[in-house]
Design a protein around this motif. Structure first.
Motif, PDB file in Angstrom:
ATOM      1  N   TYR A  63       1.207   9.307  -6.849  1.00 31.01           N
ATOM      2  CA  TYR A  63       0.524   8.068  -7.222  1.00 31.01           C
ATOM      3  C   TYR A  63       0.056   8.136  -8.670  1.00 31.01           C
ATOM      4  O   TYR A  63      -0.093   9.209  -9.252  1.00 31.01           O
ATOM      5  CB  TYR A  63      -0.646   7.768  -6.281  1.00 31.01           C
ATOM      6  CG  TYR A  63      -1.726   8.812  -6.214  1.00 31.01           C
ATOM      7  CD1 TYR A  63      -2.910   8.666  -6.943  1.00 31.01           C
ATOM      8  CD2 TYR A  63      -1.597   9.942  -5.408  1.00 31.01           C
ATOM      9  CE1 TYR A  63      -3.919   9.614  -6.875  1.00 31.01           C
ATOM     10  CE2 TYR A  63      -2.593  10.901  -5.331  1.00 31.01           C
ATOM     11  CZ  TYR A  63      -3.758  10.726  -6.073  1.00 31.01           C
ATOM     12  OH  TYR A  63      -4.747  11.677  -6.011  1.00 31.01           O
ATOM     13  N   LEU A  64      -0.147   6.971  -9.240  1.00 36.27           N
ATOM     14  CA  LEU A  64      -0.619   6.830 -10.609  1.00 36.27           C
ATOM     15  C   LEU A  64      -2.010   6.237 -10.563  1.00 36.27           C
ATOM     16  O   LEU A  64      -2.246   5.219  -9.907  1.00 36.27           O
ATOM     17  CB  LEU A  64       0.323   5.928 -11.409  1.00 36.27           C
ATOM     18  CG  LEU A  64       1.719   6.508 -11.667  1.00 36.27           C
ATOM     19  CD1 LEU A  64       2.716   5.394 -11.932  1.00 36.27           C
ATOM     20  CD2 LEU A  64       1.681   7.483 -12.838  1.00 36.27           C
ATOM     21  N   HIS A 129       1.992   1.936 -18.434  1.00 32.88           N
ATOM     22  CA  HIS A 129       3.028   0.928 -18.210  1.00 32.88           C
ATOM     23  C   HIS A 129       3.800   1.222 -16.931  1.00 32.88           C
ATOM     24  O   HIS A 129       4.211   0.289 -16.223  1.00 32.88           O
ATOM     25  CB  HIS A 129       3.964   0.876 -19.410  1.00 32.88           C
ATOM     26  CG  HIS A 129       3.364   0.190 -20.597  1.00 32.88           C
ATOM     27  ND1 HIS A 129       3.416  -1.174 -20.778  1.00 32.88           N
ATOM     28  CD2 HIS A 129       2.675   0.684 -21.647  1.00 32.88           C
ATOM     29  CE1 HIS A 129       2.789  -1.496 -21.895  1.00 32.88           C
ATOM     30  NE2 HIS A 129       2.345  -0.392 -22.447  1.00 32.88           N
ATOM     31  N   LEU A 130       3.991   2.501 -16.602  1.00 31.45           N
ATOM     32  CA  LEU A 130       4.656   2.846 -15.346  1.00 31.45           C
ATOM     33  C   LEU A 130       3.783   2.438 -14.160  1.00 31.45           C
ATOM     34  O   LEU A 130       4.301   1.993 -13.127  1.00 31.45           O
ATOM     35  CB  LEU A 130       4.960   4.346 -15.295  1.00 31.45           C
ATOM     36  CG  LEU A 130       5.830   4.817 -14.128  1.00 31.45           C
ATOM     37  CD1 LEU A 130       7.227   4.211 -14.218  1.00 31.45           C
ATOM     38  CD2 LEU A 130       5.914   6.338 -14.082  1.00 31.45           C
ATOM     39  N   TYR A 135       2.350  -0.831  -9.629  1.00 36.14           N
ATOM     40  CA  TYR A 135       1.141  -1.447  -9.078  1.00 36.14           C
ATOM     41  C   TYR A 135       0.929  -2.801  -9.771  1.00 36.14           C
ATOM     42  O   TYR A 135      -0.022  -2.966 -10.540  1.00 36.14           O
ATOM     43  CB  TYR A 135      -0.080  -0.569  -9.313  1.00 36.14           C
ATOM     44  CG  TYR A 135      -0.042   0.800  -8.685  1.00 36.14           C
ATOM     45  CD1 TYR A 135      -0.829   1.111  -7.582  1.00 36.14           C
ATOM     46  CD2 TYR A 135       0.752   1.817  -9.219  1.00 36.14           C
ATOM     47  CE1 TYR A 135      -0.814   2.377  -7.014  1.00 36.14           C
ATOM     48  CE2 TYR A 135       0.775   3.087  -8.665  1.00 36.14           C
ATOM     49  CZ  TYR A 135      -0.010   3.359  -7.560  1.00 36.14           C
ATOM     50  OH  TYR A 135       0.007   4.626  -7.016  1.00 36.14           O
ATOM     51  N   PRO A 136       1.791  -3.786  -9.537  1.00 35.80           N
ATOM     52  CA  PRO A 136       1.699  -5.051 -10.282  1.00 35.80           C
ATOM     53  C   PRO A 136       0.386  -5.797 -10.071  1.00 35.80           C
ATOM     54  O   PRO A 136      -0.067  -6.522 -10.948  1.00 35.80           O
ATOM     55  CB  PRO A 136       2.889  -5.855  -9.760  1.00 35.80           C
ATOM     56  CG  PRO A 136       3.208  -5.260  -8.420  1.00 35.80           C
ATOM     57  CD  PRO A 136       2.873  -3.794  -8.547  1.00 35.80           C
ATOM     58  N   ARG A 141       3.581  -0.992  -4.821  1.00 36.95           N
ATOM     59  CA  ARG A 141       4.619  -1.771  -4.169  1.00 36.95           C
ATOM     60  C   ARG A 141       5.979  -1.292  -4.681  1.00 36.95           C
ATOM     61  O   ARG A 141       6.125  -0.993  -5.867  1.00 36.95           O
ATOM     62  CB  ARG A 141       4.453  -3.266  -4.460  1.00 36.95           C
ATOM     63  CG  ARG A 141       3.094  -3.815  -4.049  1.00 36.95           C
ATOM     64  CD  ARG A 141       3.032  -5.323  -4.187  1.00 36.95           C
ATOM     65  NE  ARG A 141       1.709  -5.837  -3.887  1.00 36.95           N
ATOM     66  CZ  ARG A 141       1.221  -6.019  -2.663  1.00 36.95           C
ATOM     67  NH1 ARG A 141       1.969  -5.715  -1.613  1.00 36.95           N
ATOM     68  NH2 ARG A 141       0.002  -6.506  -2.463  1.00 36.95           N
ATOM     69  N   PRO A 142       6.983  -1.223  -3.809  1.00 40.04           N
ATOM     70  CA  PRO A 142       8.320  -0.817  -4.271  1.00 40.04           C
ATOM     71  C   PRO A 142       8.881  -1.830  -5.260  1.00 40.04           C
ATOM     72  O   PRO A 142       8.977  -3.014  -4.928  1.00 40.04           O
ATOM     73  CB  PRO A 142       9.145  -0.755  -2.984  1.00 40.04           C
ATOM     74  CG  PRO A 142       8.408  -1.612  -2.012  1.00 40.04           C
ATOM     75  CD  PRO A 142       6.963  -1.517  -2.367  1.00 40.04           C
ATOM     76  N   PRO A 143       9.252  -1.411  -6.464  1.00 44.18           N
ATOM     77  CA  PRO A 143       9.759  -2.363  -7.468  1.00 44.18           C
ATOM     78  C   PRO A 143      11.069  -3.001  -7.031  1.00 44.18           C
ATOM     79  O   PRO A 143      11.847  -2.418  -6.273  1.00 44.18           O
ATOM     80  CB  PRO A 143       9.958  -1.479  -8.716  1.00 44.18           C
ATOM     81  CG  PRO A 143       9.127  -0.260  -8.472  1.00 44.18           C
ATOM     82  CD  PRO A 143       9.135  -0.045  -6.999  1.00 44.18           C
ATOM     83  N   LYS A 144      11.316  -4.189  -7.534  1.00 46.48           N
ATOM     84  CA  LYS A 144      12.519  -4.930  -7.165  1.00 46.48           C
ATOM     85  C   LYS A 144      13.783  -4.347  -7.789  1.00 46.48           C
ATOM     86  O   LYS A 144      14.883  -4.642  -7.329  1.00 46.48           O
ATOM     87  CB  LYS A 144      12.374  -6.402  -7.573  1.00 46.48           C
ATOM     88  CG  LYS A 144      11.283  -7.138  -6.809  1.00 46.48           C
ATOM     89  CD  LYS A 144      11.524  -7.073  -5.304  1.00 46.48           C
ATOM     90  CE  LYS A 144      10.434  -7.801  -4.524  1.00 46.48           C
ATOM     91  NZ  LYS A 144      10.633  -7.659  -3.058  1.00 46.48           N
ATOM     92  N   SER A 145      13.613  -3.538  -8.837  1.00 44.62           N
ATOM     93  CA  SER A 145      14.787  -2.928  -9.480  1.00 44.62           C
ATOM     94  C   SER A 145      15.000  -1.490  -9.004  1.00 44.62           C
ATOM     95  O   SER A 145      15.645  -0.693  -9.679  1.00 44.62           O
ATOM     96  CB  SER A 145      14.619  -2.942 -11.003  1.00 44.62           C
ATOM     97  OG  SER A 145      13.418  -2.284 -11.389  1.00 44.62           O
TER      98      SER A 145
END
Length: 261
Positions: A63-64, A129-130, A135-136, A141-145
């Motif tokens: 985790y970040l 930024h990561l 964590y939008p 959450r798993p990123p869409k890319s």
């Protein structure tokens, strides 16, 4: 190398930095967290975003987190029995240019002493930024890319995966714990497993979400794909069905580590 900031009184500062980088650091020094994202940082962020090991860790126990300096750092906690994953992660971040610290910790739980080992990196603007990428809205959450490779699956499996035999050892089922993700996000990961690895998976809910792979061909292929990237401490998780003789009695030798590693 320790970075010197503009305004610290260092007369030699900036000779090895481009003007764009110096401006970025200057904005950061003034307390502007959304600093100028220079080309060097952009390239480094892109490398971290697509890093197979970091992606696998973030899908499981990595985790970040924000720190007092305003930037983010990476952390990973494991039981002492899984120390090899912590050391491998520390080496990986070190090769990426991060400073890494390792610490042992003891805690009491239900009358037992539990020993954990954890690492954390230095706080860094690129990791900030990561974190925004993973964590939008402040929640992981798993990123869409997202891209799932065999190495990514291996680190996801080592962190949050397990396998168990059923039907008297004739079958093996794989479970990937996805408690921290929503039903929609689990559906996305399930579909991603199908499109990238052609694994047929299902979602089950038992004190939290799990992604389950149960078809014999999928289980065997999944295990064979991740085995080259599995660390020694986690070989016990690799299972295949027992071999049976004609009378229906299980043979003593199992098709497990001896065949796969």
């Amino acid at each position: 190398m320790r970075r010197s900031y503009i305004g610290t009184g260092n007369p030699n500062y900036g000779k090895h930095h481009s003007l764009e980088t110096r401006l970025a650091i200057s904005y950061s020094h003034k307390g502007i967290l959304d600093r100028v994202f220079c080309a060097e940082d952009s390239n480094r962020f892109e490398h971290l975003r697509t890093d197979e090991i970091i992606t696998g860790l973030m899908l499981s126990d990595g985790y970040l987190t924000d720190c007092s300096k305003g930037h983010s750092m990476f952390r990973l906690d494991q039981s002492l029995e899984h120390k090899e994953l912590v050391f491998a992660t520390a080496r990986h971040f070190h090769t990426l240019g991060f400073r890494v610290r390792i610490r042992l910790r003891e805690r009491f739980y239900k009358g037992k002493v539990l020993k954990n080992i954890y690492i954390w990196t230095n706080a860094n603007g690129v990791l900030t930024h990561l974190r925004n990428y993973w964590y939008p809205d402040g929640i992981k959450r798993p990123p869409k890319s997202l891209v799932l490779t065999p190495r990514t699956l291996a680190y996801w499996f080592m962190g949050d995966g397990c396998s168990g035999r059923t039907n008297q050892g004739r079958s093996v089922t794989i479970h990937l714990a996805t408690h921290g993700f929503t039903q929609t996000e689990n559906e996305y990961l399930k579909q991603l497993l199908h499109t990238t690895g052609f694994f047929s998976a299902s979602i089950i809910h038992y004190h939290g979400f799990y992604i389950q792979i149960a078809r014999a061909d999928d289980v065997k292929r999944f295990m064979h794909e991740i085995v080259p990237h599995i660390l020694a401490d986690f070989k016990y998780k690799i299972k295949l069905p027992l071999l049976f003789c004609e009378r229906g009695q299980p043979q003593r030798k199992m098709l497990t580590q001896e065949k796969l590693f």
